[in-house]
Design an enzyme around this catalytic site. Structure first.
Site, PDB file in Angstrom:
ATOM      1  CB  SER A 183      -0.851  -0.032   1.271  1.00  0.00           C
ATOM      2  OG  SER A 183      -1.410   1.230   1.563  1.00  0.00           O
TER       3      SER A 183
ATOM      4  CE1 TYR B 186      -5.069  -1.543   4.400  1.00  0.00           C
ATOM      5  CE2 TYR B 186      -3.858   0.464   3.900  1.00  0.00           C
ATOM      6  CZ  TYR B 186      -4.500  -0.681   3.470  1.00  0.00           C
ATOM      7  OH  TYR B 186      -4.566  -0.977   2.125  1.00  0.00           O
TER       8      TYR B 186
END
Ligand code: NAP
Ligand code: GCO
Length: 266
Positions: A147, A160
């Site tokens: 990500s 996250y």
């Protein structure tokens, strides 16, 4: 040399986790287009039924299984079934993932653990399950879906970012530990991609104007648009194929230039 042959996945078996929809589905479609046999998992029968219909509509004979990537027994069972149905897994794409957007001081340890469990421990469990067979057969490809948050932080996504930063380092460690066995483990770091996961960041305001995050993102993205799951198709085929056999421990960011850019000047 027929260079296109180096991108072919003919005869390979690929497992894409969490590929009922979103990025995983597009990646599986791309791998199938390059010749691979496709296996995927998700957690609910409802998503499975919809996914099987969606694959069939694209002419892809995908094999779907219900399994949760955080449960080691279920993952072992999943790999046994895939081996019996299609053969051993040559390509693993660790795609399944979730996000929780909660300010850190309001987030419970349980919520934090759930994100890390799915986004980081899941790829560890799935990779651990395929690596011995790959070592035995003398080759294997593992692709971890990382990500922007493998590199950057932002408000509300502490768990996250911790998980995706960890996934980047798990990628490098698998490369370090099993590169000599001809296993390539790389990451793909998508930028902001229009999928159900990012739908809340794209919602229109009651007056019809774009979400403030949407405008913020456009000012941070040289490409000036959201990514689409299709933007990940070429990169995943490259990293799954012989064309990338000397690429190992690398994170390929597919972000429309976000990580290269300071942001639009006022
Ligand atoms: P999505 O639309 O929410 O899809 C996530 C998939 O993961 C679903 O198919 C879900 O299926 C599955 N899943 C979640 N938890 C699971 C578990 N414990 N076991 C098995 N499957 C599970 O997300 P996406 O946007 O396509 O994202 C896919 C991956 O890319 C994620 O790792 C995400 O973090 C990453 N990513 C997304 C973006 C983006 O902008 N969208 C950007 C960078 C990275 P079920 O719930 O049915 O099981
Ligand atoms: C968020 C987003 C992201 C993206 C993606 C960026 O709230 O910031 O959901 O984290 O999904 O991972 O690369």
């Amino acid at each position: 040399m027929d260079i296109m042959k180096r991108f072919s996945l003919e005869g390979k078996v690929a497992l894409v986790t969490g590929a009922a929809y979103g990025i995983g589905f597009a990646m599986a479609e791309a791998l199938a287009g390059a010749g691979a046999k496709i296996a995927f998992n998700c957690r609910s029968q409802k998503n499975m039924d919809q996914a099987l219909a969606a694959y069939a509509a694209k002419g892809i004979d995908a094999h779907g299984y219900i399994a949760d990537v955080t449960i080691e027994e279920q993952v072992k069972d999943l790999l046994g079934k895939i081996e019996a149905d299609l053969g051993p897994v040559d390509i693993l794409v660790n795609n399944a993932g979730i996000i929780r957007r909660i300010p850190m001081t309001e987030m419970s340890a349980e919520e934090f653990r759930q994100v890390v469990d799915i986004d980081l421990v899941g790829p560890f469990i799935c990779s651990k399950a395929v690596i011995p067979g790959m070592v035995e057969r003398g080759h294997g490809k593992i692709i971890n879906v990382c990500s922007m948050m493998s590199e950057l932080g932002r408000e509300t996504v502490s768990a996250y970012a911790a998980a995706k930063g960890g996934l980047k380092m798990l990628t490098r460690n698998i490369c370090s530990e099993y590169g000599a066995a001809n296993i390539q483990c790389n990451g793909i770091g998508p930028g902001y991609i229009a999928t159900p996961q990012t739908a809340p960041l794209r919602e229109r305001q009651p007056d019809g104007s774009p979400h403030p995050f949407d405008s913020f993102l456009m000012a941070k993205t040289p490409a000036g648009r959201w990514g689409t799951p299709e933007d990940l198709m070429g990169p995943v085929v490259f990293l799954a194929s012989e064309a990338s056999d000397f690429v190992n421990g690398h994170i390929l960011y597919v972000d429309g230039g976000i990580l290269a850019y300071f942001g639009k000047q006022p």
